[in-house]
Design a protein around this motif. Structure first.
Motif, mmCIF file in Angstrom:
data_model
loop_
_atom_site.group_PDB
_atom_site.id
_atom_site.type_symbol
_atom_site.label_atom_id
_atom_site.label_comp_id
_atom_site.label_asym_id
_atom_site.label_seq_id
_atom_site.Cartn_x
_atom_site.Cartn_y
_atom_site.Cartn_z
ATOM 1 N N ASP A 34 0.789 -1.227 0.000
ATOM 2 C CA ASP A 34 0.000 0.000 0.000
ATOM 3 C C ASP A 34 0.823 1.280 0.000
ATOM 4 O O ASP A 34 0.324 2.319 0.410
ATOM 5 N N ASP B 22 -1.042 4.418 -1.394
ATOM 6 C CA ASP B 22 -2.103 5.010 -0.582
ATOM 7 C C ASP B 22 -1.543 5.667 0.673
ATOM 8 O O ASP B 22 -2.023 6.707 1.107
ATOM 9 N N GLN C 174 -2.227 3.702 10.457
ATOM 10 C CA GLN C 174 -3.318 3.108 11.229
ATOM 11 C C GLN C 174 -4.671 3.386 10.592
ATOM 12 O O GLN C 174 -5.568 2.546 10.645
ATOM 13 N N ARG C 175 -4.805 4.560 10.001
ATOM 14 C CA ARG C 175 -6.087 4.857 9.341
ATOM 15 C C ARG C 175 -6.327 3.936 8.151
ATOM 16 O O ARG C 175 -7.456 3.731 7.731
ATOM 17 N N LYS D 191 -9.922 -2.699 15.483
ATOM 18 C CA LYS D 191 -8.929 -1.629 15.680
ATOM 19 C C LYS D 191 -8.963 -0.659 14.513
ATOM 20 O O LYS D 191 -8.789 0.542 14.676
ATOM 21 N N TRP D 192 -9.179 -1.203 13.325
ATOM 22 C CA TRP D 192 -9.247 -0.339 12.148
ATOM 23 C C TRP D 192 -10.441 0.609 12.274
ATOM 24 O O TRP D 192 -10.340 1.803 11.999
ATOM 25 N N ASN E 69 -5.291 0.818 8.202
ATOM 26 C CA ASN E 69 -5.149 -0.530 8.743
ATOM 27 C C ASN E 69 -3.823 -1.166 8.325
ATOM 28 O O ASN E 69 -3.769 -2.328 7.945
ATOM 29 N N GLU F 14 -9.297 -4.364 0.851
ATOM 30 C CA GLU F 14 -9.567 -4.443 2.282
ATOM 31 C C GLU F 14 -10.848 -3.700 2.647
ATOM 32 O O GLU F 14 -11.627 -4.151 3.480
ATOM 33 N N ARG F 15 -11.041 -2.545 2.032
ATOM 34 C CA ARG F 15 -12.236 -1.770 2.371
ATOM 35 C C ARG F 15 -13.498 -2.430 1.829
ATOM 36 O O ARG F 15 -14.549 -2.396 2.474
ATOM 37 N N HIS G 285 -9.506 3.391 14.495
ATOM 38 C CA HIS G 285 -8.598 4.385 13.921
ATOM 39 C C HIS G 285 -9.235 5.127 12.754
ATOM 40 O O HIS G 285 -8.834 6.228 12.417
ATOM 41 N N ASP G 286 -10.175 4.480 12.096
ATOM 42 C CA ASP G 286 -10.851 5.122 10.976
ATOM 43 C C ASP G 286 -12.362 4.954 11.166
ATOM 44 O O ASP G 286 -13.004 4.155 10.492
ATOM 45 N N GLN H 117 -5.941 -1.185 -0.458
ATOM 46 C CA GLN H 117 -7.004 -0.469 0.239
ATOM 47 C C GLN H 117 -8.397 -0.812 -0.282
ATOM 48 O O GLN H 117 -9.324 -0.986 0.491
ATOM 49 N N PHE I 244 -13.688 11.091 3.832
ATOM 50 C CA PHE I 244 -13.190 11.353 5.189
ATOM 51 C C PHE I 244 -12.183 10.296 5.634
ATOM 52 O O PHE I 244 -11.422 10.500 6.564
ATOM 53 N N SER I 245 -12.212 9.126 4.990
ATOM 54 C CA SER I 245 -11.248 8.080 5.319
ATOM 55 C C SER I 245 -9.958 8.267 4.551
ATOM 56 O O SER I 245 -9.025 7.488 4.707
ATOM 57 N N GLY I 246 -9.897 9.264 3.691
ATOM 58 C CA GLY I 246 -8.693 9.481 2.910
ATOM 59 C C GLY I 246 -8.639 8.639 1.651
ATOM 60 O O GLY I 246 -7.585 8.480 1.058
ATOM 61 N N VAL I 247 -9.785 8.093 1.216
ATOM 62 C CA VAL I 247 -9.804 7.315 -0.026
ATOM 63 C C VAL I 247 -9.942 8.279 -1.203
ATOM 64 O O VAL I 247 -10.764 9.191 -1.161
ATOM 65 N N ARG I 248 -9.103 8.061 -2.210
ATOM 66 C CA ARG I 248 -9.168 8.946 -3.370
ATOM 67 C C ARG I 248 -10.475 8.767 -4.126
ATOM 68 O O ARG I 248 -11.042 7.680 -4.127
ATOM 69 N N LYS J 269 -1.449 14.256 2.389
ATOM 70 C CA LYS J 269 -2.711 14.983 2.545
ATOM 71 C C LYS J 269 -2.870 15.510 3.971
ATOM 72 O O LYS J 269 -3.398 16.582 4.182
ATOM 73 N N LEU K 120 -1.895 9.606 1.691
ATOM 74 C CA LEU K 120 -2.548 10.068 2.924
ATOM 75 C C LEU K 120 -1.600 10.905 3.777
ATOM 76 O O LEU K 120 -1.997 11.914 4.359
ATOM 77 N N HIS L 125 -10.847 6.031 -6.560
ATOM 78 C CA HIS L 125 -10.904 4.749 -5.879
ATOM 79 C C HIS L 125 -12.257 4.533 -5.202
ATOM 80 O O HIS L 125 -12.728 3.407 -5.095
#
Lengths: 385, 404
Positions: free
Chosen positions: A34, A37, A89-90, B90-91, A92, B157-158, B94-95, B154, B327-331, A44, A41, B334
């Motif tokens: 990753d 990504d 961490q954001r 945990k993810w 994962n 996983e998402r 954090h998100d 990402q 808000f999760s920082g995903v482009r 950003k 981030l 994507h």
């Protein structure tokens, strides 16, 4: 194109650090893919200096700015670490130091899609993917190109010190290699690895470079994978033999040691470069990789054999007045204590493996340690092998 | 009878022969589709199922399908366990936006589908049941395509995390819906209340017990890939069996087991063992049976409702994903791929609902007439969508010529 070899002078007591880091998934703590990504981030969210891609999608490189003091360097490295860890961490993901990943399979790696990295895969084949190893580079500022070459030849004698002090790649591909730093064996496979030519004037060095380039052996200085390499555009000498340590604290200590050495050599010019240093070079380098602090090296200046641990402690005490001038006395004392107690990162990793029994646990706990969490098993830099 | 040692006709149906035939037929179908079209192998499994099943040669009779149920249960158990193992609390901490995205896209897809169906005159009870089923993305399709591509990253996983979230939500909604429907059929008030509670708590408790046993035995067996593989596989099958015996939900119990293995293992006793070889075997059978359950005739009968269902579901999910993943920082590009990744749907939720309402067969057939047409479409195009999304995101493990 004479410009590119023009040596950009910089102050003699400056240093900067680059760290190549591993990106792990949180499922089995194997390398993730990753980088893209994560870089996106980090850019950003926070401004933490330069964060760059590296040759495979499981690596990133972070750079400090230029520092004159150990404490400011450490503070910046901690800031970078926290920013990158937070972003990871954001997503994962986890981030960790260490010179090698304990169990990834190089065949599973994918090259980061830039032209340069694709070219390297094309050129070097499987070596490019095996190059998924993680190093710390220390830049030391030099006033001139001649100074840089002098410093380079002086530091060559101390390459085993940096290898032994940073060694953190005992495991490769799921196996204990018996080395403290196995990473450098991977570097040695490249045709342009090794040492800079034994020249002392910058003009001679530039002539050497142009000869190599005219014969299309290299395109730029980047193509030399030397242990120590001048970087004319920064006006620095770059030590590249270090494994990325398991903590930013150790990374900063090692930079402080390099800075004190540079200050000692550039301000006092205690001795002249010696060809014999390169006669023993490969042997000494191997001793440091294989045995770490317990390695025995041959000293070209005294023509004696000496244990690395003793050699480092002697040098550290010799540097005390320079450390005082640079404000790094406490740092060098801390390093001395670590050496005396034989506390190394490779030892820590082996102890963790012995205690937990799987390489997945090793990767998990080393990332806990890097990210500044309580690893819960051993004190930082715990004793071992 | 001097020849009593000979078999008598008609020959009895053998579950073992059936399993082997489904496995080989599915695998060959998958391979054919992959070689000829480079579409996901799943599509081949489903097509083979359709060929052998009700829409085709009718070789898979209802009797045989009943026998195959045990394999389907194991397969679903493996899928849900695997999905649960992918859901990392945990993810979500954090998100938190990931969790919010999951909740909102589930709510929106429910709402959109419900109103779309109601607009076309579907009775609210059926519209709600269909919408609740539509909330879930098919975990099996997402997991299998991701695995076939060796995808990692990402979007992979998402998609899996959102699938886990919307599967839980869908299941809880379906369970609640069942009790509501029971009340429509004037069941006792305590059935209405106790049945979903029993299903939810009982399945969770079963998962908890399985996880506890796994940890205790793992500690004793020590950390070795082989030990943990056997241990988890055995426990998964036992849990599937217990869920059936106690009339709990296989889906929920195994999802709970997986989630707990990942999140309630404070001492890291359990290894993240790779069980893909065994899983693949059952997944082939799962999709062949799934395909055999599909009826082309449904598609023709319910094309308008199917179109409404599919479009409303896609809009609902996409709206949630496109607005919140930022808000999760995903482009943004994507995020669009993530929307496509959530499209796959499979018919097992419908089958389960029908079997849960077995005492009211007219409900089951009416519900089927509303959603099954959409299922046919989504089970066939879903794998293509997720495959496209993961490839386009550059997360396929196979390096394409342009390096991505």
């Amino acid at each position: 194109m004479a410009d590119e070899m023009e040596f950009g002078s910089s102050a003699g007591n400056t240093m900067g650090v680059e760290l190549e880091l591993q990106i792990l998934n949180t499922r089995d703590f194997n390398l993730a893919r990753d980088a893209d990504d994560l870089l996106d981030l980090v850019e950003k969210t926070e401004h933490v200096g330069a964060v760059k891609p590296e040759i495979t999608e499981s690596m990133i490189e972070v750079n400090s700015s230029i520092h004159e003091r150990h404490d400011t360097l450490l503070a910046e490295l901690r800031g970078i670490r926290d920013a990158v860890s937070g972003a990871a961490q954001r997503l994962n993901l986890r981030v960790t130091g260490g010179g090698s990943h304990p169990f990834h399979k190089w065949t599973e790696r994918r090259i980061y899609p830039t032209d340069r990295f694709k070219h390297l895969l094309d050129l070097y084949g499987y070596l490019a993917k095996q190059f998924t190893i993680f190093g710390q580079h220390i830049h030391l500022g030099c006033p001139s190109g001649d100074d840089a070459l002098y410093l380079l030849h002086m530091l060559s004698r101390y390459v085993p010190h940096f290898i032994a002090l940073s060694a953190s790649s005992p495991f490769q591909q799921g196996e204990d290699t018996a080395y403290q730093s196995s990473r450098l064996n991977t570097v040695s496979a490249f045709p342009l690895s090794g040492q800079a030519p034994f020249v002392h004037a910058w003009g001679d060095f530039a002539a050497y470079f142009h000869k190599m380039r005219d014969l299309q052996i290299v395109e730029s200085m980047k193509d030399f994978y030397w242990d120590i390499r001048p970087k004319p555009e920064y006006g620095t000498v770059e030590i590249r033999v270090l494994d990325t340590p398991l903590t930013v604290e150790r990374a900063a200590l090692l930079a402080a040691y390099a800075q004190a050495l540079a200050h000692y050599f550039l301000s006092t010019r205690p001795r002249e470069p010696l060809r014999d240093v390169y006669l023993f070079y490969s042997y000494n380098r191997f001793q440091a990789c294989r045995y770490g602090l317990s390695g025995i090296i041959a000293d070209a200046y005294t023509q004696q054999r000496v244990e690395l641990k003793q050699d480092i402690v002697t040098m550290l005490s010799q540097l005390a007045p320079h450390a005082q001038e640079l404000g790094s006395t406490a740092a060098l004392e801390e390093l001395t204590d670590l050496v005396r107690a034989q506390r190394t990162d490779a030892g820590w990793l082996r102890t963790v493996f012995a205690a937990h029994g799987t390489m997945n646990d090793v990767a998990r706990l080393q990332s806990d340690l890097w990210m500044g969490r309580d690893a819960g098993v051993l004190p930082v830099n715990g004793n071992g092998a | 009878m001097p020849l009593s040692f000979l078999p008598t006709l008609p020959l009895p149906a053998s579950p073992l022969v059936l399993f082997g035939v489904l496995l080989i037929a599915g695998h060959i179908g998958g391979e054919l589709v992959y070689r000829i079209t480079s579409l996901p192998r799943i599509t081949g499994y489903v097509l083979v199922g359709m060929l052998l099943g009700a829409s085709g040669l009718k070789l898979l009779t209802p009797e045989l399908m009943g026998i195959a149920n045990v394999f389907v249960d194991i397969a679903l158990g493996l899928v849900l366990f695997e999905l649960g193992r992918r859901l990392d609390f945990k993810w979500l901490r954090h998100d938190p936006w990931l969790l919010v995205t999951g909740l909102v896209e589930s709510a929106l897809s429910f709402g959109f589908v419900f109103f779309a169906l109601a607009y076309f005159g579907v009775d609210p009870v059926y519209a709600a049941a269909a919408a609740a089923i539509g909330v879930a993305t098919s975990p099996a399709i997402v997991l299998l395509v991701a695995r076939e591509l060796g995808a990692e990253g990402q979007i992979t996983e998402r998609t899996l995390a959102l699938t886990a979230i919307n599967s839980v939500i869908s299941f809880v909604m379906v369970t609640m819906m069942l009790s509501w429907i029971h009340s429509q059929y004037r069941a006792n008030w305590y059935t209405v209340f106790l049945h979903p509670v029993y299903l939810l708590l009982g399945s969770a408790a079963l998962g908890f017990v399985a996880n506890h046993i796994a940890k205790v035995l793992a500690r004793w067996l020590r950390k070795h890939e082989r030990h943990h593989f056997m241990l988890l596989l055995g426990l998964i099958i036992i849990t599937v069996g217990c869920a059936t015996v106690f009339k709990l939900s296989v889906v929920l119990a195994l999802l709970a087991f997986g989630v707990m293995v990942r999140n309630l293992d404070e001492r890291h006793d359990l290894m993240a063992v790779d069980m893909s070889q065994v899983e693949e075997m059952f997944f082939v059978v799962l999709f062949v049976v799934g395909g055999a359950n599909l009826h082309i005739s449904d598609l023709l009968a319910g094309s308008v409702l199917a179109a409404a269902f599919i479009i409303a579901r896609f809009i609902g999910k996409s709206l949630g994903v496109l607005t919140l993943t930022w808000f999760s920082g995903v482009r943004r590009r994507h995020a669009a791929l993530l929307c496509m990744g959530l499209v796959p749907m499979s018919g097992f939720a419908v089958t389960m609902m029908q079997s849960a309402m077995a005492e009211h067969p007219e409900f089951g057939s009416k519900l089927g007439s509303i959603v099954l047409a959409a299922v046919v479409v989504l089970e066939l195009i879903g794998p293509l969508m997720i495959q496209f999304a993961l490839r386009r995101a550059g997360e396929s493990g196979v390096e394409l010529p342009d390096g991505r």
